[in-house]
Design a protein around this motif. Structure first.
Motif, PDB file in Angstrom:
ATOM      1  N   ASP A 170     -27.197  35.048 -12.211  1.00 31.23           N
ATOM      2  CA  ASP A 170     -25.941  35.653 -11.798  1.00 31.23           C
ATOM      3  C   ASP A 170     -24.800  34.931 -12.507  1.00 31.23           C
ATOM      4  O   ASP A 170     -25.009  33.854 -13.050  1.00 31.23           O
ATOM      5  N   GLU A 171     -23.619  35.518 -12.453  1.00 26.18           N
ATOM      6  CA  GLU A 171     -22.452  34.832 -13.035  1.00 26.18           C
ATOM      7  C   GLU A 171     -22.174  33.571 -12.213  1.00 26.18           C
ATOM      8  O   GLU A 171     -22.320  33.584 -10.991  1.00 26.18           O
ATOM      9  N   LEU A 172     -21.729  32.546 -12.899  1.00 25.01           N
ATOM     10  CA  LEU A 172     -21.455  31.259 -12.236  1.00 25.01           C
ATOM     11  C   LEU A 172     -20.464  31.418 -11.084  1.00 25.01           C
ATOM     12  O   LEU A 172     -20.571  30.771 -10.052  1.00 25.01           O
ATOM     13  N   GLU A 173     -19.503  32.312 -11.283  1.00 26.74           N
ATOM     14  CA  GLU A 173     -18.467  32.452 -10.252  1.00 26.74           C
ATOM     15  C   GLU A 173     -18.803  33.532  -9.204  1.00 26.74           C
ATOM     16  O   GLU A 173     -17.999  33.790  -8.311  1.00 26.74           O
ATOM     17  N   ALA A 174     -19.987  34.147  -9.318  1.00 32.81           N
ATOM     18  CA  ALA A 174     -20.346  35.222  -8.382  1.00 32.81           C
ATOM     19  C   ALA A 174     -20.400  34.708  -6.936  1.00 32.81           C
ATOM     20  O   ALA A 174     -20.972  33.649  -6.674  1.00 32.81           O
ATOM     21  N   GLU A 175     -19.829  35.477  -6.041  1.00 32.13           N
ATOM     22  CA  GLU A 175     -19.813  35.070  -4.642  1.00 32.13           C
ATOM     23  C   GLU A 175     -21.166  35.382  -3.975  1.00 32.13           C
ATOM     24  O   GLU A 175     -21.757  36.421  -4.244  1.00 32.13           O
TER      25      GLU A 175
ATOM     26  N   SER B 296     -26.722  41.549 -12.693  1.00 31.99           N
ATOM     27  CA  SER B 296     -25.749  40.909 -13.589  1.00 31.99           C
ATOM     28  C   SER B 296     -26.072  41.362 -15.004  1.00 31.99           C
ATOM     29  O   SER B 296     -27.154  41.882 -15.258  1.00 31.99           O
TER      30      SER B 296
ATOM     31  N   SER C  64     -23.985  34.129  -4.502  1.00 35.09           N
ATOM     32  CA  SER C  64     -25.054  34.166  -5.497  1.00 35.09           C
ATOM     33  C   SER C  64     -26.346  33.536  -4.956  1.00 35.09           C
ATOM     34  O   SER C  64     -26.321  32.483  -4.328  1.00 35.09           O
TER      35      SER C  64
ATOM     36  N   ARG D 251     -25.666  24.241  -8.642  1.00 32.12           N
ATOM     37  CA  ARG D 251     -24.429  23.893  -9.373  1.00 32.12           C
ATOM     38  C   ARG D 251     -24.406  22.402  -9.681  1.00 32.12           C
ATOM     39  O   ARG D 251     -23.995  21.979 -10.761  1.00 32.12           O
TER      40      ARG D 251
ATOM     41  N   GLU E 118     -25.160  25.739  -3.960  1.00 34.88           N
ATOM     42  CA  GLU E 118     -24.514  24.437  -4.159  1.00 34.88           C
ATOM     43  C   GLU E 118     -25.392  23.438  -4.916  1.00 34.88           C
ATOM     44  O   GLU E 118     -24.940  22.764  -5.843  1.00 34.88           O
TER      45      GLU E 118
ATOM     46  N   TRP F  55     -26.647  30.600  -8.034  1.00 32.64           N
ATOM     47  CA  TRP F  55     -25.723  29.466  -8.096  1.00 32.64           C
ATOM     48  C   TRP F  55     -25.375  28.916  -6.717  1.00 32.64           C
ATOM     49  O   TRP F  55     -24.217  28.905  -6.308  1.00 32.64           O
TER      50      TRP F  55
ATOM     51  N   THR G  56     -26.370  37.555 -19.238  1.00 36.65           N
ATOM     52  CA  THR G  56     -26.443  36.504 -18.218  1.00 36.65           C
ATOM     53  C   THR G  56     -27.895  36.230 -17.851  1.00 36.65           C
ATOM     54  O   THR G  56     -28.320  35.081 -17.716  1.00 36.65           O
TER      55      THR G  56
END
Ligand SMILES: [Mg+2]
Length: 344
Positions: free
Chosen positions: A305-310, A16, A312, A320, A317, A315, A20
Motif C-alpha cells: 500500500d502507499e506509505l501514507e495510506a490510512e 494500490s 494500511s 514503519r 507501526e 504500513w 507500489t
C-alpha cells in the motif's frame, strides 16, 4: 491475531497501483529476511519473542541486516532487468557469483552466508569458466544437484522478481520460474515450488491490473487449481491436504523447500496483516529468515500500500519502524525501481 478470524472470502486484496505492489513487495521480502535473521538456526521456543529488528548474533551483524535471501533476490531481479529476456542461466550464475565472491548487492559488502546447494552449484558454474558450453554446465548442475536430498529452499527464496515482471502471462511466468530454479536447485520439487509461488504472485498482480478485489479464498483456489508436477508437494499443498488446518506444532520451518513453502503459505492464510504474519513466521525459528522472506514477498504483493495510506494492512507501526532500521534500504529500493521501470 484477531480474536475472531475474518473468513478468507472477506479478506480482500489491498488496492494500490501496480508500481507500489511491485516495488513494495521487494522491500517486504528484505524486511522479513532482516527480522528473521536473528532467529535462524534456533529451534522454536528457545529464543525471546521477536517483533523488532534485533542484532543478528549468528553472523555478528547489526539490527536490520538482510541476508542471502535478499541478496540473491536482488541478483535475480538485476538479471531480469538486463537485456536478455528471459534471463539466461549463465547471466544469473554470473551475478550470484559476483555476490558470493565480491559482495555485490549484499547488505555489508560481502557474502556472510550461503546455502550448501547454492554454493555447490556456483562452484560448478565458476569452475566451468567463461568459455564453457553453458548448456553443458547447466546439465552438469542438473546431474549433480537434481536429487531429492538437494530440494532446499534456495531457489524459492529468490524467485519473487519473476512473478513481479512476468505476471502478464502466467504460463510464461511459471516456465521462467522453473528455469531460474535450475541454475542452482534443479530438483523437481524446487522447480515446482518456484512455479506455484510465481503463479500466486502473478495472479495477485493480474487482479490488481484488472481492478479486481480478489479475496484470499480466491487466491487459495488458484493454489488448489495448480497442477503440481511434484507429487509430494501436491499432496502437502493440494485441496485435499487440509494444510491450513494444521496445528502450529505440525508446521515445520526447515530448509527443505516443502517445509518452507508450506509454512510460508500457512502463515499467510492464517494472519490478516503483513506485520502479524512476519512476526508469526520469524518466531517459528529454524530457517526463519528464509521462511520469512518467502512469506514476505507474497504478503508484500498482497498487502502493499502507499506509505501514507490510512488504515494500511501493510504500513502498520511496527513495519514503519522496521523500514527505518533496514540496513542499505536504498540498494533494495533501487533494484525494485528498476524492476518496475522495465515494465512501464
Ligand atoms: Mg538467509
Amino acid at each position: 491475531m484477531a480474536t475472531t478470524p475474518t473468513p478468507l472470502s472477506d479478506q480482500l486484496l489491498t488496492f494500490s497501483p501496480l508500481s507500489t505492489k511491485v516495488q513494495t513487495s521487494l522491500l517486504a521480502l528484505a524486511l522479513s529476511d532482516a527480522l528473521g535473521g536473528p532467529a535462524e538456526f534456533k529451534p522454536r521456543g528457545t529464543f525471546p519473542h521477536i517483533s523488532t529488528m534485533q542484532p543478528n548474533r549468528n553472523f555478528n551483524l547489526p539490527p536490520g541486516t538482510w541476508t542471502d535471501d535478499t541478496s540473491m533476490t536482488l541478483c535475480l531481479a538485476r538479471a531480469i532487468t538486463s537485456p536478455s529476456k528471459p534471463p539466461i542461466p549463465a547471466d544469473q550464475a554470473k551475478l550470484y557469483l559476483k555476490w558470493y565472491r565480491a559482495g555485490y548487492l549484499s547488505a555489508i559488502g560481502h557474502c556472510f552466508d550461503i546455502g550448501a546447494t547454492t554454493r555447490a552449484a556456483l562452484h560448478i558454474w565458476e569452475g566451468a569458466g567463461k568459455k564453457a558450453d553453458m548448456a553443458a554446465v547447466q546439465q552438469q548442475v542438473r546431474e549433480k544437484l537434481g536429487g531429492r536430498f538437494q530440494a532446499g529452499n534456495g531457489s524459492l527464496m529468490r524467485v519473487l522478481p519473476v512473478g513481479l515482471v512476468y505476471w502478464r502471462d502466467l504460463t510464461v511466468a511459471m516456465e521462467v520460474a522453473r528455469a531460474t530454479s535450475e541454475v542452482t536447485h534443479p530438483a523437481g520439487m524446487c522447480r515446482d515450488a518456484c512455479a506455484v509461488y510465481t503463479l500466486l504472485v502473478g495472479s495477485i498482480l493480474g487482479a490488481v491490473a484488472r481492478g479486481e478485489r480478489m479475496s484470499k479464498a480466491q487466491l487459495l483456489e488458484v493454489l488448489y487449481g495448480y497442477e503440481f508436477q511434484d507429487e509430494e508437494l501436491g499432496a502437502v499443498l493440494g485441496r485435499e491436504s487440509g494444510f491450513l488446518e494444521l496445528p502450529v506444532e505440525s508446521v515445520k520451518t526447515s530448509g527443505y523447500v516443502l517445509h518452507t513453502l508450506e509454512a510460508a503459505l500457512w502463515v499467510f492464510f492464517q494472519t490478516e496483516s503483513f506485520e502479524e504474519g512476519v512476526v508469526r513466521v520469524v518466531n517459528l525459528g529454524d530457517d526463519a529468515d528464509t521462511v520469512a522472506a518467502v512469506y514476505g514477498g507474497l504478503a508484500g504483493v498482497w498487502y502493499a500500500d502507499e506509505l501514507e495510506a490510512e488504515g494500511s494492512l501493510f504500513w502498520t507501526e511496527g513495519v514503519r519502524r522496521w523500514r527505518e532500521e533496514l540496513v542499505q534500504r536504498k540498494v533494495v529500493e533501487d533494484v525494485a525501481k528498476a524492476l518496475w521501470e522495465i515494465q512501464k
